[in-house]
Design a protein around this motif. Structure first.
Motif, PDB file in Angstrom:
ATOM      1  N   ASN A 192      34.472  92.024  16.702  1.00  0.00           N
ATOM      2  CA  ASN A 192      35.935  91.996  16.627  1.00  0.00           C
ATOM      3  C   ASN A 192      36.469  91.013  15.596  1.00  0.00           C
ATOM      4  OD1 ASN A 192      38.435  93.011  17.278  1.00  0.00           O
ATOM      5  ND2 ASN A 192      38.674  91.817  19.165  1.00  0.00           N
ATOM      6  N   THR A 193      35.679  90.763  14.531  1.00  0.00           N
ATOM      7  CA  THR A 193      36.191  90.020  13.381  1.00  0.00           C
ATOM      8  C   THR A 193      36.172  90.921  12.163  1.00  0.00           C
ATOM      9  OG1 THR A 193      34.023  89.124  12.781  1.00  0.00           O
ATOM     10  CG2 THR A 193      35.385  87.794  14.249  1.00  0.00           C
ATOM     11  N   MET A 194      37.066  90.635  11.234  1.00  0.00           N
ATOM     12  CA  MET A 194      37.158  91.393   9.988  1.00  0.00           C
ATOM     13  C   MET A 194      37.141  90.399   8.838  1.00  0.00           C
ATOM     14  SD  MET A 194      40.233  93.955   8.772  1.00  0.00           S
ATOM     15  CE  MET A 194      40.222  94.802   7.191  1.00  0.00           C
ATOM     16  N   VAL A 195      36.234  90.596   7.913  1.00  0.00           N
ATOM     17  CA  VAL A 195      36.166  89.775   6.709  1.00  0.00           C
ATOM     18  C   VAL A 195      36.716  90.582   5.543  1.00  0.00           C
ATOM     19  CG1 VAL A 195      34.671  88.518   5.122  1.00  0.00           C
ATOM     20  CG2 VAL A 195      34.147  88.535   7.563  1.00  0.00           C
ATOM     21  N   MET A 196      37.594  89.981   4.763  1.00  0.00           N
ATOM     22  CA  MET A 196      38.138  90.612   3.559  1.00  0.00           C
ATOM     23  C   MET A 196      37.869  89.708   2.359  1.00  0.00           C
ATOM     24  SD  MET A 196      41.889  92.158   4.583  1.00  0.00           S
ATOM     25  CE  MET A 196      42.639  90.521   4.660  1.00  0.00           C
ATOM     26  N   PHE A 197      37.601  90.308   1.212  1.00  0.00           N
ATOM     27  CA  PHE A 197      37.519  89.521  -0.021  1.00  0.00           C
ATOM     28  C   PHE A 197      37.978  90.349  -1.207  1.00  0.00           C
ATOM     29  CE2 PHE A 197      33.241  91.282   0.623  1.00  0.00           C
ATOM     30  CZ  PHE A 197      32.958  91.863  -0.614  1.00  0.00           C
ATOM     31  N   THR A 198      38.527  89.674  -2.188  1.00  0.00           N
ATOM     32  CA  THR A 198      38.985  90.333  -3.406  1.00  0.00           C
ATOM     33  C   THR A 198      37.783  90.699  -4.268  1.00  0.00           C
ATOM     34  OG1 THR A 198      41.029  89.043  -3.348  1.00  0.00           O
ATOM     35  CG2 THR A 198      40.470  90.118  -5.427  1.00  0.00           C
ATOM     36  N   VAL A 199      37.744  91.938  -4.726  1.00  0.00           N
ATOM     37  CA  VAL A 199      36.642  92.410  -5.563  1.00  0.00           C
ATOM     38  C   VAL A 199      36.884  91.932  -6.994  1.00  0.00           C
ATOM     39  CG1 VAL A 199      35.425  94.433  -6.434  1.00  0.00           C
ATOM     40  CG2 VAL A 199      36.271  94.403  -4.073  1.00  0.00           C
ATOM     41  N   LEU A 200      36.003  91.059  -7.471  1.00  0.00           N
ATOM     42  CA  LEU A 200      36.157  90.439  -8.787  1.00  0.00           C
ATOM     43  C   LEU A 200      34.898  90.668  -9.617  1.00  0.00           C
ATOM     44  CD1 LEU A 200      37.557  87.038  -7.467  1.00  0.00           C
ATOM     45  CD2 LEU A 200      38.899  88.859  -8.543  1.00  0.00           C
ATOM     46  N   PRO A 201      34.990  91.324 -10.772  1.00  0.00           N
ATOM     47  CA  PRO A 201      33.809  91.593 -11.595  1.00  0.00           C
ATOM     48  C   PRO A 201      33.059  90.314 -11.953  1.00  0.00           C
ATOM     49  CG  PRO A 201      35.684  92.871 -12.379  1.00  0.00           C
ATOM     50  CD  PRO A 201      36.215  91.914 -11.354  1.00  0.00           C
ATOM     51  N   GLY A 202      31.743  90.308 -11.646  1.00  0.00           N
ATOM     52  CA  GLY A 202      30.920  89.158 -11.974  1.00  0.00           C
ATOM     53  C   GLY A 202      31.294  87.902 -11.221  1.00  0.00           C
ATOM     54  N   ARG A 203      31.969  88.063 -10.069  1.00  0.00           N
ATOM     55  CA  ARG A 203      32.424  86.886  -9.332  1.00  0.00           C
ATOM     56  C   ARG A 203      32.213  87.009  -7.819  1.00  0.00           C
ATOM     57  NH1 ARG A 203      33.069  82.653  -7.641  1.00  0.00           N
ATOM     58  NH2 ARG A 203      34.734  81.128  -7.850  1.00  0.00           N
ATOM     59  N   GLY A 246      38.823  85.920   3.391  1.00  0.00           N
ATOM     60  CA  GLY A 246      39.385  85.463   4.647  1.00  0.00           C
ATOM     61  C   GLY A 246      38.726  86.148   5.823  1.00  0.00           C
ATOM     62  N   VAL A 247      38.836  85.524   6.998  1.00  0.00           N
ATOM     63  CA  VAL A 247      38.262  86.056   8.231  1.00  0.00           C
ATOM     64  C   VAL A 247      39.383  86.263   9.242  1.00  0.00           C
ATOM     65  CG1 VAL A 247      36.613  85.688  10.088  1.00  0.00           C
ATOM     66  CG2 VAL A 247      36.109  84.829   7.784  1.00  0.00           C
ATOM     67  N   LEU A 248      39.548  87.484   9.707  1.00  0.00           N
ATOM     68  CA  LEU A 248      40.543  87.835  10.713  1.00  0.00           C
ATOM     69  C   LEU A 248      39.834  87.952  12.060  1.00  0.00           C
ATOM     70  CD1 LEU A 248      41.692  88.757   7.925  1.00  0.00           C
ATOM     71  CD2 LEU A 248      42.894  90.579   9.134  1.00  0.00           C
ATOM     72  N   ARG A 249      40.200  87.101  12.996  1.00  0.00           N
ATOM     73  CA  ARG A 249      39.557  87.104  14.306  1.00  0.00           C
ATOM     74  C   ARG A 249      40.449  87.806  15.327  1.00  0.00           C
ATOM     75  NH1 ARG A 249      35.311  83.993  13.219  1.00  0.00           N
ATOM     76  NH2 ARG A 249      35.560  82.358  11.638  1.00  0.00           N
ATOM     77  N   GLU A 250      39.825  88.358  16.372  1.00  0.00           N
ATOM     78  CA  GLU A 250      40.548  89.117  17.390  1.00  0.00           C
ATOM     79  C   GLU A 250      41.404  90.191  16.720  1.00  0.00           C
ATOM     80  OE1 GLU A 250      39.902  88.754  20.536  1.00  0.00           O
ATOM     81  OE2 GLU A 250      38.584  87.050  20.171  1.00  0.00           O
ATOM     82  N   LEU A 251      40.739  91.017  15.922  1.00  0.00           N
ATOM     83  CA  LEU A 251      41.437  92.042  15.147  1.00  0.00           C
ATOM     84  C   LEU A 251      42.154  93.042  16.048  1.00  0.00           C
ATOM     85  CD1 LEU A 251      41.847  93.249  12.244  1.00  0.00           C
ATOM     86  CD2 LEU A 251      39.836  94.673  12.731  1.00  0.00           C
ATOM     87  N   LEU A 252      41.481  93.516  17.079  1.00  0.00           N
ATOM     88  CA  LEU A 252      42.030  94.483  18.017  1.00  0.00           C
ATOM     89  C   LEU A 252      41.831  93.972  19.441  1.00  0.00           C
ATOM     90  CD1 LEU A 252      40.591  96.353  15.560  1.00  0.00           C
ATOM     91  CD2 LEU A 252      41.535  98.165  16.967  1.00  0.00           C
ATOM     92  N   PRO A 253      42.536  94.540  20.413  1.00  0.00           N
ATOM     93  CA  PRO A 253      42.168  94.250  21.792  1.00  0.00           C
ATOM     94  C   PRO A 253      40.686  94.585  21.984  1.00  0.00           C
ATOM     95  CG  PRO A 253      44.250  95.418  21.710  1.00  0.00           C
ATOM     96  CD  PRO A 253      43.701  95.429  20.319  1.00  0.00           C
ATOM     97  N   PRO A 254      39.903  93.698  22.599  1.00  0.00           N
ATOM     98  CA  PRO A 254      38.449  93.903  22.690  1.00  0.00           C
ATOM     99  C   PRO A 254      38.051  95.248  23.277  1.00  0.00           C
ATOM    100  CG  PRO A 254      39.023  91.692  23.387  1.00  0.00           C
ATOM    101  CD  PRO A 254      40.321  92.417  23.189  1.00  0.00           C
ATOM    102  N   VAL A 314      47.949  99.520  16.770  1.00  0.00           N
ATOM    103  CA  VAL A 314      46.663  99.413  17.455  1.00  0.00           C
ATOM    104  C   VAL A 314      46.080  98.013  17.332  1.00  0.00           C
ATOM    105  CG1 VAL A 314      45.253 100.116  15.479  1.00  0.00           C
ATOM    106  CG2 VAL A 314      44.458 100.599  17.780  1.00  0.00           C
ATOM    107  N   PHE A 315      46.488  97.250  16.306  1.00  0.00           N
ATOM    108  CA  PHE A 315      45.947  95.905  16.105  1.00  0.00           C
ATOM    109  C   PHE A 315      46.521  94.925  17.123  1.00  0.00           C
ATOM    110  CE2 PHE A 315      45.638  97.737  11.757  1.00  0.00           C
ATOM    111  CZ  PHE A 315      44.257  97.694  11.648  1.00  0.00           C
ATOM    112  N   SER A 316      45.850  93.805  17.267  1.00  0.00           N
ATOM    113  CA  SER A 316      46.327  92.771  18.184  1.00  0.00           C
ATOM    114  C   SER A 316      47.746  92.348  17.803  1.00  0.00           C
ATOM    115  CB  SER A 316      45.404  91.554  18.150  1.00  0.00           C
ATOM    116  OG  SER A 316      44.103  91.900  18.605  1.00  0.00           O
ATOM    117  N   PRO A 317      48.631  92.168  18.765  1.00  0.00           N
ATOM    118  CA  PRO A 317      50.040  91.883  18.462  1.00  0.00           C
ATOM    119  C   PRO A 317      50.244  90.629  17.622  1.00  0.00           C
ATOM    120  CG  PRO A 317      49.761  92.458  20.790  1.00  0.00           C
ATOM    121  CD  PRO A 317      48.386  92.316  20.215  1.00  0.00           C
ATOM    122  N   GLN A 318      49.435  89.619  17.833  1.00  0.00           N
ATOM    123  CA  GLN A 318      49.642  88.359  17.121  1.00  0.00           C
ATOM    124  C   GLN A 318      49.138  88.379  15.684  1.00  0.00           C
ATOM    125  OE1 GLN A 318      47.484  88.901  19.507  1.00  0.00           O
ATOM    126  NE2 GLN A 318      45.497  87.925  19.066  1.00  0.00           N
TER     127      GLN A 318
END
Length: 637
Positions: free
Chosen positions: A216-227, A58-66, A31-35
């Motif tokens: 249509n952007t997705m932001v991900m980050f690592t969950v770090l205690p106190g950080r 990180g920021v994932l742009r054009e996550l899916l077809p709009p 279902v995600f964008s091919p690229q």
């Protein structure tokens, strides 16, 4: 008539079907964008993620077809219910766990086909492998954990690090209106906070990186205690709800350093291991006192006991009451005379005391008949709000200075605030933001108030600091407090604060739970218009709330019930009002906070927040009068 060879033909077809391979099952992640998940994209995202500041994200742009994500948005808007939630930390509409979509009946599921596909894709083995590859987070479990959040105008989520249980990676997929692109003026940024330089688990007062909630952007980050400290900036737009799907990928076990997480810090009582930061801040607060205040404190620690309980004063962070100074900024020209018993807070108010107090206070509050009425209400409720407390000429001067400074700093009435707004002229930001953010007045000349003479009028900070130092720290005022509460005060401390619209707040946490009774005396100033109930209804925040700490509850945020207008809620809400003195007897087990002040507020909230140390007379007084948190004050919402 049936032909004789037909049975044989049917058998041949059946044999051919049995020998042919089964149709290939489609990967949910398709279902995600091919690229998105090509080797080149993975490598680029991995590099971006590892080099990101202030921490791994990180920021994932054009996550899916709009058109696909637009369909997801439409399905959520039309078919899913969201519940309004508000605490000291947040203001948001939130759905239940979208992981429960698999339990829907066929009719309900038929209305959410694209959303269900997206949920399956996010937690598919293929996409979890992609997340592991990009983030380097290690092993992930197959747990599904996500929901939809909608921040309408005024919605916000204050600073925290997301650490709960086994969360390993956080993500947010933005579903804002694709036909009306999001702009910085709309607010709603995802704010990422760096650590204070030289510290390990304390966020800086302001964010260093902000991400717009772009469709249509997705932001991900690592969950770090106190950080991994982050927040959702208030939404300023009135017709553009900030919609998103947010969730977590979980690891097989809790992360190392869990004791450093923001939630653990909020749950930690004063004096427990790990509270060195708070103790250091208290010491820094003392260091910022004027030389005269520091000298008073040193003398107080060495002096003979003033009264029963003075040994507690000597060992505490409180200052003794000292003689009235000669500050001219708040006094009427030509006034003279000093109270005759400057250091003794036990005596009744003398004529000299009244002559001193009337220079600052509304004469209405300086009669014995008024004291009797106030005393009765305070004894019944444990709190009282005295409106129009300072004399009008002084209050108007303070109000004029406040209005001028809000205008110069472009704050209030819907203006989009700058993070550094108001940080000048002796005002310094106070953190850490997972517990509080506001400005404190430290003086314009090396900790001293600005002079009141000359061509320039005194600033609001200088005027308020003068009231704090000359009036609220005086023995005459301690005797006034005794007259209206029957409580003898043996020590005091306080600060001048400014809560800026769209920026500032304090949070309820166990590090500030009252251990022994204290009297709070908060002199508040806000811009008010006749007939306007903006401050009373609480929609723009800025009120101070007192509530009982729930020692058994997991979590530190104030319950959603804190704004209920019922005596049974165990909550005391004190509305902000111009020139009002709010007295609250804070008993053991109470915590308090100033609700986040919306950018729509008419003005900043300015106050002198005093805390008085009562004489230890519990054996004589018992529990009488200690009912704060059980009843409402006059004028609250």
């Amino acid at each position: 008539m049936q032909r004789a060879e037909e049975p044989a033909l049917k058998k041949q077809k059946q044999d051919a079907q049995e020998q042919s391979p089964a149709p290939k099952t489609q990967d949910p992640a398709s279902v995600f964008s091919p690229q998105l998940m090509t080797p080149e994209s993975r490598a680029s995202l991995r590099t971006q993620y590892q080099q990101a500041q202030p921490y791994l994200h990180g920021v994932l742009r054009e996550l899916l077809p709009p058109e696909t994500l637009a369909q997801v948005r439409d399905e959520i808007v039309g078919n899913i219910q969201a519940t309004y939630k508000e605490t000291d930390l947040l203001k948001v509409f939130q759905t239940g766990d979208l992981g429960n979509l698999d339990r829907l009946d066929a009719e309900a599921a038929s209305k959410l086909p694209t959303l269900m596909k997206l949920k399956s894709a996010l937690y598919s083995e293929t996409f979890r492998g992609f997340v592991r590859d990009v983030t380097g987070c290690g092993e992930l479990s197959d747990r599904t954990d996500c929901s939809c959040n909608v921040y309408a105008k005024g919605g916000h989520l204050l600073c925290h690090d997301d650490v709960i249980g086994t969360r390993r990676v956080s993500y947010i997929i933005y579903l804002t209106d694709p036909e009306d692109p999001w702009t910085p003026q709309d607010g709603g940024n995802l704010e990422l906070y760096p650590l204070v330089e030289g510290s390990h688990h304390t966020p800086a007062v302001h964010p260093s990186v902000c991400h717009l909630p772009t469709f249509n952007t997705m932001v991900m980050f690592t969950v770090l205690p106190g950080r991994s400290f982050h927040a959702v900036q208030e939404v300023f737009a009135s017709d553009k709800p900030r919609m998103s799907i947010s969730g977590w990928y979980h690891g097989p076990a809790e992360p190392e350093g869990l004791q450093n997480a923001s939630l653990q810090q909020l749950q930690r009582h004063e004096g427990q291991a790990g509270n060195k930061q708070q103790q250091q801040q208290q010491q820094e607060g003392q260091a910022s006192n004027t030389p005269e205040q520091q000298q008073q404190q040193q003398q107080g620690a060495q002096a003979q006991p003033l009264s029963k309980g003075a040994d507690l004063l000597a060992a505490s962070q409180y200052l003794p009451f000292g003689p009235q100074g000669d500050g001219a900024g708040a006094r009427e020209p030509g006034s003279s005379g000093q109270p005759s018993t400057s250091g003794d807070t036990h005596h009744h108010l003398s004529d000299d005391d009244l002559s001193f107090l009337i220079r600052y206070m509304n004469p209405t509050y300086l009669s014995e008949s008024a004291w009797s009425k106030i005393q009765g209400k305070f004894k019944e409720d444990g709190s009282v709000q005295l409106k129009g407390f300072l004399k009008k000429s002084l209050a108007d001067r303070i109000g004029e200075a406040m209005a001028a400074e809000d205008a110069a700093d472009k704050l209030g009435a819907g203006k989009v605030p700058a993070y550094e707004a108001g940080v000048h002229g002796g005002w310094e930001p106070q953190g850490p933001p997972h517990k509080q953010r506001y400005l404190a007045y430290k003086g314009e000349q090396q900790g001293r108030s600005a002079p009141t003479g000359g061509s320039n009028p005194p600033s609001s900070g200088a005027l308020l600091a003068q009231v704090r130092d000359e009036l609220f720290a005086s023995p005459a005022f301690a005797r006034f407090l005794n007259a209206i509460t029957t409580i003898t005060m043996i020590g005091q401390r306080g600060e001048v604060r400014r809560f800026r619209p769209g920026l500032d707040y304090t949070v309820a946490h166990y590090g500030i739970v009252t251990q022994d009774p204290r009297l709070d005396a908060v002199l508040c100033f806000v811009a008010e218009r006749e007939g306007d109930t903006t401050w009373d209804d609480g929609e723009v925040g800025g009120f101070e709330a007192y509530l009982l700490a729930d020692e058994e509850k997991e979590g530190a945020a104030a319950e959603e019930v804190y704004r209920q207008d019922t005596e049974e809620s165990g909550v005391l809400n004190v509305s902000a009002a111009f020139n009002s003195l709010n007295l609250v007897l804070r008993d053991e087990g109470l915590m308090k906070f100033v609700k986040y002040l919306s950018a729509d507020a008419p003005s900043s909230r300015w106050d002198i927040a005093m805390e008085y140390l009562p004489e230890d007379d519990s054996d004589e007084e018992g529990d009488e009068g200690q009912k704060a948190g059980e009843k409402k004050t006059e004028g609250q919402h």
